[in-house]
Design an enzyme around this catalytic site. Structure first.
Site, PDB file in Angstrom:
ATOM      1  N   ASP A  58       0.859  -1.184   0.000  1.00 30.34           N
ATOM      2  CA  ASP A  58       0.000   0.000   0.000  1.00 30.34           C
ATOM      3  C   ASP A  58       0.898   1.237   0.000  1.00 30.34           C
ATOM      4  O   ASP A  58       2.119   1.122  -0.025  1.00 30.34           O
ATOM      5  CB  ASP A  58      -0.934  -0.029   1.209  1.00 30.34           C
ATOM      6  CG  ASP A  58      -0.154   0.015   2.515  1.00 30.34           C
ATOM      7  OD1 ASP A  58       1.093  -0.099   2.476  1.00 30.34           O
ATOM      8  OD2 ASP A  58      -0.780   0.165   3.561  1.00 30.34           O
TER       9      ASP A  58
ATOM     10  N   HIS B 205      -5.331 -22.291   8.672  1.00 30.71           N
ATOM     11  CA  HIS B 205      -6.672 -22.710   8.245  1.00 30.71           C
ATOM     12  C   HIS B 205      -7.437 -21.541   7.609  1.00 30.71           C
ATOM     13  O   HIS B 205      -8.025 -21.689   6.542  1.00 30.71           O
ATOM     14  CB  HIS B 205      -7.471 -23.272   9.422  1.00 30.71           C
ATOM     15  CG  HIS B 205      -8.925 -23.451   9.089  1.00 30.71           C
ATOM     16  ND1 HIS B 205      -9.391 -24.539   8.384  1.00 30.71           N
ATOM     17  CD2 HIS B 205      -9.996 -22.642   9.283  1.00 30.71           C
ATOM     18  CE1 HIS B 205     -10.695 -24.404   8.187  1.00 30.71           C
ATOM     19  NE2 HIS B 205     -11.086 -23.259   8.722  1.00 30.71           N
TER      20      HIS B 205
ATOM     21  N   ASP C  53      -8.080  -7.643  -0.134  1.00 30.94           N
ATOM     22  CA  ASP C  53      -7.154  -7.911   0.962  1.00 30.94           C
ATOM     23  C   ASP C  53      -7.846  -7.525   2.251  1.00 30.94           C
ATOM     24  O   ASP C  53      -8.739  -6.674   2.259  1.00 30.94           O
ATOM     25  CB  ASP C  53      -5.889  -7.051   0.828  1.00 30.94           C
ATOM     26  CG  ASP C  53      -6.138  -5.619   1.293  1.00 30.94           C
ATOM     27  OD1 ASP C  53      -6.794  -4.873   0.543  1.00 30.94           O
ATOM     28  OD2 ASP C  53      -5.729  -5.269   2.406  1.00 30.94           O
TER      29      ASP C  53
ATOM     30  N   CYS D 235     -12.363 -29.928   5.133  1.00 29.56           N
ATOM     31  CA  CYS D 235     -11.389 -28.905   4.725  1.00 29.56           C
ATOM     32  C   CYS D 235     -10.074 -29.577   4.347  1.00 29.56           C
ATOM     33  O   CYS D 235      -9.643 -30.532   4.978  1.00 29.56           O
ATOM     34  CB  CYS D 235     -11.176 -27.902   5.839  1.00 29.56           C
ATOM     35  SG  CYS D 235      -9.843 -26.735   5.511  1.00 29.56           S
TER      36      CYS D 235
ATOM     37  N   CYS E  38      -7.062 -28.087   4.233  1.00 27.49           N
ATOM     38  CA  CYS E  38      -5.848 -27.382   4.681  1.00 27.49           C
ATOM     39  C   CYS E  38      -4.971 -28.328   5.488  1.00 27.49           C
ATOM     40  O   CYS E  38      -5.432 -29.359   5.983  1.00 27.49           O
ATOM     41  CB  CYS E  38      -6.193 -26.136   5.482  1.00 27.49           C
ATOM     42  SG  CYS E  38      -6.587 -26.423   7.215  1.00 27.49           S
TER      43      CYS E  38
ATOM     44  N   CYS F  68      -6.449 -29.180   9.016  1.00 27.50           N
ATOM     45  CA  CYS F  68      -7.642 -30.037   9.129  1.00 27.50           C
ATOM     46  C   CYS F  68      -7.469 -31.409   8.494  1.00 27.50           C
ATOM     47  O   CYS F  68      -8.102 -32.370   8.914  1.00 27.50           O
ATOM     48  CB  CYS F  68      -8.836 -29.372   8.451  1.00 27.50           C
ATOM     49  SG  CYS F  68      -9.341 -27.842   9.238  1.00 27.50           S
TER      50      CYS F  68
END
Lengths: 374, 402
Positions: B95, B344, B270, B308, B310, B313
């Site tokens: 930014d 996660h 974002d 999930c 990820c 998980c």
């Protein structure tokens, strides 16, 4: 109830010999652990800073140590509780009683504690261990490694693996305990170093050829055991924490990043140090085992004592945020243990979590962040 | 102006304004629509760059304000920029640094030159200009850099000041373009301003599109305005923006906001919320947010989110099979609990955007939206948020339809 043999002393297992030894420790369904070695310490069932995937892919940790008071779940290793009674004579009796209870109900390997009392005060208990219980227990846990030489010279006890809960203060103490015949270690200074922002750099018995930034002046200069990563001198250093190190931190990142993360109080700084410090300890124990195998342990230990400083570097920076269980609450009105990372400029009602630079105008200008108006 | 990116449209939703695209940046391609996690101080809250890479992230944010203070421009220059500093092989967006100054420094004051503020330590007057911001971002070396803009909270009642801020942002864009030293290596995005005034937004779009920056951001939102106002602004702007350029709405991260904004024609987002809320013990799931600090999870041995994929998980090979009970036990006590939920949550956001993209490519995005809201509100249409229902109606999707 015979305990399946889970430990094998390699080489001589003569109970009359007090000295360093190598062994192999095995628990059902788990990989073998070659000893001497160490278990990673945990807090609430987690090795601080490192998620299990980081441990699996970036460390050689072979086992962990969980203190019972941290968690209701039991680890592969369990040892009898340390009695809280002030009456020393009661301590041994009670431990014996507790141990018997635990052995009746157990389904895991149980290490029997050797109490931090002089041998005479617990001789009855130790003898009972040697005579009756040795087959049922999986090992001995020492709160005081100095008791090792006093143990009865029986094969029933000497074939058991020895776990040190004696909190070595430096690698020198580890070497001393190894020389007394200790097999497995828990090493609190590892976590202290990480939290203090210190990258451990010691090797056994001497620095590796790659570690060129460590001065060895005809063997007279002492080499530090670690590097304080809070020092601003590392801010632009593209060197790894330790040049000879092959850990994730040293192969993927440099000192400048670690220094930045510490000074920005980013959690990743301690994660990367924790990975590295565990790697250094794994290599340290690996070299000790090689040295034992080669029969050079005593002379190597002497070299190490001469080459390296006796203590870890002083802590200069601040640790990670203090967590709730690490201190006792002093009741209402106590001061905050963690400083706010950023403060507000002006009254508090303005914004939540304001951001005020630490720097004065001149420094800001130097950083190219903004210019000073005269 | 030159551009260091390639935007390739892959598919367009035949009902809504949603688009799927591939955006090729200096450090590799990313798939749009896209959520970008925020690594404020060159680190994503406890995750190693290796772990961030494993979530599938190929573009993350760094904040110029923070990097300008720590480690500072001098160090960044010596280290060779932010990629080298953090050992990140993929893309970075920064930014301008102005937003933090204005929103967080009480004594900041905006003039035509730049943001004036008093050094909080010695009280000396300081000035942050568009040129400072671009020079810093050039040193940081990010793949996408943002112009310094004059940001006001959208809810500001001062219409005159709002117009001034919009016009000043256009003038500052010109100064940023002129100051930009690496247009062939770094992509400068303009930032559309104008508050909730749609006419101001339109003027700003026309002015800024004429400057032909490689990408376009819609700024000043996510500041407490009504969600329906937010949707109107996004919808208005996307209609005026060129088809073949990426559109980034700044500061958006709640799952409902993301899917609705995609339907309104936005591509990139974002937000610090997913990673911040992870540190408070909150897991984002298909069915809403779970506060794992609650005692009801103490003996809940299910994975954080069933099904999930990820690392946290997933069961079996490479997965940790972490239970809600374990996270509950660690939450707010050991940072490892925060790291696990951060992994996660970032994975949730990225995977949500991947399924959005697939749905657009297979031209079943309206059905995806209906399923998304059904899962999130357990099939109870009466609790669907009005703003989302209304906004989606404007692009041809009726959530209430059976």
């Amino acid at each position: 109830m015979e305990q399946k043999k889970n430990f094998m002393v390699l080489g001589s297992a003569d109970p009359n010999i007090i000295g360093p030894r190598m062994g192999r420790l095995r628990f059902e369904g788990k990989d073998e652990i070659e000893t001497p070695n160490f278990l990673a310490l945990t807090s609430r069932g987690a090795v601080p800073h490192m998620t299990p995937d980081v441990i699996a892919s970036n460390t050689n940790i072979r086992g962990i140590h969980m203190a019972l008071e941290d968690s209701i779940s039991l680890a592969d290793l369990t040892y009898g509780p340390l009695p809280g009674s002030k009456r020393i004579s009661k301590m041994a009796d009670r431990t014996e009683e507790w141990l018997s209870d635990l052995l009746k109900s157990r389904c895991q390997a149980i290490f029997a504690p050797v109490l931090p009392l002089d041998f005479d005060s617990q001789s009855e208990y130790i003898n009972r261990l040697a005579d009756d219980l040795a087959d049922e227990i999986a090992g001995l846990a020492f709160y005081d490694s100095n008791l090792l030489p006093d143990m009865p010279a029986t094969t029933s006890l000497s074939r058991l693996p020895r776990l040190s809960l004696d909190e070595p203060a430096s690698p020198h103490h580890i070497i001393r305990q190894v020389s007394l015949g200790m097999d497995i270690f828990t090493i609190p200074f590892l976590g202290f170093a990480t939290d203090a922002g210190i990258a451990l750099t010691f090797r056994f018995p001497r620095p590796l050829p790659g570690d060129t930034d460590i001065p060895i002046d005809n063997g007279t200069a002492v080499v530090p055991l670690g590097v304080d990563m809070w020092m601003p001198t590392h801010a632009t250093s593209l060197l790894p924490l330790s040049q000879s190190c092959s850990c994730y931190t040293c192969t993927s990142h440099h000192r400048a990043y670690i220094q930045h993360l510490l000074s920005a109080k980013e959690m990743l700084g301690w994660v990367l140090l924790q990975i590295h410090n565990h790697h250094i300890l794994s290599s340290f124990f690996c070299s000790i085992r090689s040295s034992l195998k080669d029969g050079t342990f005593y002379s190597d230990a002497e070299d190490f004592a001469k080459i390296y400083e006796s203590e870890l570097p002083e802590k200069s920076g601040k640790g990670p945020r203090v967590r709730g269980y690490q201190y006792r609450s002093e009741g209402p009105g106590e001061e905050k243990k963690n400083e706010a990372a950023w403060g507000n400029l002006g009254p508090d009602d303005l914004v939540e979590g304001g951001l005020v630079p630490d720097e004065n105008a001149e420094e800001l200008e130097e950083k190219g962040f903004a210019e000073r108006l005269s | 102006m030159p551009s260091a990116l390639k935007y390739e449209l892959v598919a367009r939703c035949s009902t809504t304004k949603a688009r799927a695209a591939t955006l090729t940046l200096p450090h590799g391609p990313v798939s749009l629509p896209l959520f970008m996690p925020v690594a404020t101080q060159a680190s994503l809250k406890g995750l190693t760059p290796q772990q961030l890479e494993e979530t599938g992230c190929r573009l993350c944010l760094n904040n110029t304000y923070h990097l300008g203070l720590k480690p500072g421009q001098d160090v960044l220059e010596k280290v060779g920029g932010a990629h080298n500093l953090q050992g990140w092989k993929y893309n970075i967006l920064t930014d301008s640094g102005g937003f933090q100054m204005v929103s967080l420094l009480k004594l900041a004051n905006i003039t035509e030159e730049g943001v004036r503020f008093l050094s909080p330590h010695d009280g000396s007057p300081m000035l942050l200009t568009p040129e400072h911001s671009i020079a810093l971002q050039n040193t940081i070396g990010s793949d996408i850099i943002m112009q310094l803009d004059d940001v006001l909270v959208t809810t500001s009642p001062d219409a005159k000041r709002m117009k001034e801020a919009m016009e000043r942002s256009v003038r500052w864009l010109d100064r940023c373009i002129a100051a930009h030293a690496n247009p062939a290596r770094q992509n400068l995005f303009c930032i559309i301003q104008g508050g909730l005034d749609l006419e101001l937004r339109k003027t700003c779009c026309i002015e800024m599109v004429a400057r032909n920056t490689p990408g376009i951001a819609i700024g000043g939102l996510s500041g407490g305005e009504a969600k329906s106002d937010y949707c109107k602004v996004v919808n208005t702007c996307t209609s005026l923006l060129p088809e073949m350029k990426p559109r980034y709405v700044m500061g958006i991260g709640y799952p409902e906001d993301l899917v609705v904004s995609v339907a309104l024609g936005a591509d990139m987002f974002d937000c610090v919320w997913p990673t911040r809320t992870a540190r408070f013990g909150n897991a984002i799931t298909r069915c809403g947010v779970l506060n794992l600090r609650h005692s009801r999870y103490a003996n809940d041995f299910r994975p954080v989110e069933e099904g999930c994929e990820c690392v946290c998980c997933r069961q079996g090979e490479g997965g940790l099979g972490v239970t809600r009970a374990f996270v509950h036990h660690l939450a707010a006590k050991e940072t490892v609990g925060a790291h696990l939920l951060t992994m996660h949550n970032v994975h949730y956001q990225l995977s949500l955007m991947r399924s959005v993209r697939e749905a657009i490519i297979e031209d079943r995005f309206p059905a995806f939206l209906r399923q998304f809201f059904r899962d999130r509100y357990d099939g109870d249409k009466t609790s669907y948020p009005d703003w989302a229902v209304e906004a989606l109606k404007t692009v041809g999707v009726d959530l209430m339809e059976n």
